[in-house]
Design an enzyme around this catalytic site. Structure first.
Site, PDB file in Angstrom:
ATOM      1  N   TYR A  32       3.824   4.121  16.508  1.00 50.49           N
ATOM      2  CA  TYR A  32       2.516   3.622  16.078  1.00 50.49           C
ATOM      3  C   TYR A  32       1.406   4.623  16.408  1.00 50.49           C
ATOM      4  O   TYR A  32       0.548   4.929  15.567  1.00 50.49           O
ATOM      5  CB  TYR A  32       2.261   2.278  16.770  1.00 50.49           C
ATOM      6  CG  TYR A  32       0.856   1.734  16.629  1.00 50.49           C
ATOM      7  CD1 TYR A  32       0.475   1.054  15.474  1.00 50.49           C
ATOM      8  CD2 TYR A  32      -0.079   1.887  17.652  1.00 50.49           C
ATOM      9  CE1 TYR A  32      -0.807   0.541  15.344  1.00 50.49           C
ATOM     10  CE2 TYR A  32      -1.359   1.374  17.529  1.00 50.49           C
ATOM     11  CZ  TYR A  32      -1.726   0.702  16.383  1.00 50.49           C
ATOM     12  OH  TYR A  32      -2.994   0.206  16.259  1.00 50.49           O
TER      13      TYR A  32
ATOM     14  N   THR B  27      -7.056 -12.169  20.001  1.00 49.44           N
ATOM     15  CA  THR B  27      -5.648 -11.873  19.846  1.00 49.44           C
ATOM     16  C   THR B  27      -5.387 -11.755  18.352  1.00 49.44           C
ATOM     17  O   THR B  27      -5.966 -12.487  17.563  1.00 49.44           O
ATOM     18  CB  THR B  27      -4.764 -13.003  20.420  1.00 49.44           C
ATOM     19  OG1 THR B  27      -5.104 -13.259  21.766  1.00 49.44           O
ATOM     20  CG2 THR B  27      -3.287 -12.664  20.330  1.00 49.44           C
TER      21      THR B  27
ATOM     22  N   VAL C 258       0.811  -1.218   0.000  1.00 52.19           N
ATOM     23  CA  VAL C 258       0.000   0.000   0.000  1.00 52.19           C
ATOM     24  C   VAL C 258       0.844   1.268   0.000  1.00 52.19           C
ATOM     25  O   VAL C 258       0.325   2.353  -0.281  1.00 52.19           O
ATOM     26  CB  VAL C 258      -0.984   0.024   1.186  1.00 52.19           C
ATOM     27  CG1 VAL C 258      -2.006  -1.100   1.069  1.00 52.19           C
ATOM     28  CG2 VAL C 258      -0.264  -0.023   2.535  1.00 52.19           C
TER      29      VAL C 258
ATOM     30  N   LYS D 124      -1.173   6.791  13.835  1.00 47.47           N
ATOM     31  CA  LYS D 124      -2.624   6.645  13.895  1.00 47.47           C
ATOM     32  C   LYS D 124      -3.303   7.974  14.219  1.00 47.47           C
ATOM     33  O   LYS D 124      -4.414   8.252  13.730  1.00 47.47           O
ATOM     34  CB  LYS D 124      -3.005   5.590  14.926  1.00 47.47           C
ATOM     35  CG  LYS D 124      -2.622   4.165  14.534  1.00 47.47           C
ATOM     36  CD  LYS D 124      -3.394   3.672  13.312  1.00 47.47           C
ATOM     37  CE  LYS D 124      -3.181   2.186  13.087  1.00 47.47           C
ATOM     38  NZ  LYS D 124      -3.959   1.674  11.929  1.00 47.47           N
TER      39      LYS D 124
END
Length: 260
Positions: free
Chosen positions: A166, A201, A68, A170
């Protein structure tokens, strides 16, 4: 002058789920397939599981490989999907995640955090979502309908474990969600985010110690950790006609841990 755009039921949508070869993405793809949608199962390296899912849903799913972060590869994937289904992709779930492990002990702490850590996450999370959105826009505009659903996190509201790279990526994706919703609304395209917490999980959370799962569960009103299947179901809302007047929003799906 007011405009009226179509609100397609899910079973009439062609849905691209990025990173759907495994983990949360595969649960999301299965949720859309269960509602009758046609689904593009995007994968990077998980070819076997992606193809198996497509084979289990013959005529309604196709597994397509694309990184992507590569705009050309994403464009080619959308064109191939359009040829396969004889119609454009109308719905995107931006789920693909750069290589990441939710292991608080192994995360880069503030004193060793490097720009390369953040850059890797921004490339996969933000650039990836931008590439899929731009590749799908012509088809969505021609259909007078579009749904873009970005997968976020509750960590930027409750950084119980400070995953700097991370979480920053986001958070940027949430900002892009809101600005894109403003830009694309006149085309009948909604842009929303579904944000989870720790899920029990996925591949990414496999390294999470059991004690952390227990702590999260004890802190939520539901007293349990959300499953990937439960999270996947929530993404359906933003694709459905029931959300036709909802855009630029962030729905937190974490058992009530974070109040948005």
């Amino acid at each position: 002058m007011s405009q009226h755009f179509a609100a397609l039921p899910i079973h009439k949508q062609i849905v691209l789920v990025t990173g759907a070869g495994r983990g949360l993405g595969q649960h999301i793809a299965r949720a859309f397939l269960a509602e009758g949608a046609r689904v593009v199962v995007n994968y990077l390296t998980s070819a076997d599981s992606a193809r198996a899912l497509a084979a289990d849903n013959e005529n309604r799913a196709i597994a397509l490989q694309a990184d992507v972060t590569d705009a050309g590869a994403v464009q080619a994937m959308l064109e191939q999907a359009c040829r396969h289904f004889a119609a454009p992709v109308t719905t995107i779930v931006n789920n693909a995640l750069p290589a990441f492990s939710f292991n608080g002990d192994a995360r880069p702490h503030a004193d060793v955090l490097a720009w390369s850590h953040l850059h890797q996450q921004f490339e996969g999370v933000v650039r990836g979502a931008l590439n899929t959105t731009q590749a799908a826009l012509p088809g969505m505009r021609s259909a007078g309908f579009g749904r873009i659903i970005n997968v976020g996190t509750n960590l930027f509201q409750n950084p119980v474990v400070p995953y700097h790279d991370y979480t920053a990526a986001k958070a940027a994706l949430l900002s892009l969600t809101r600005t894109l919703s403003h830009d694309l609304g006149p085309d009948g395209i909604t842009v929303n985010m579904v944000s989870g917490g720790l899920l029990r999980t996925t591949d990414a959370s496999a390294a999470t110690p059991e004690a952390v799962f227990d702590l999260i569960a004890s802190s939520t009103p539901l007293r349990r950790v959300t499953t990937p299947a439960e999270f996947a179901d929530a993404t359906l809302f933003f694709a459905s006609p029931w959300s036709r007047s909802v855009t630029g929003q962030n729905l937190v799906v974490d058992g009530g841990l974070v109040k948005n």
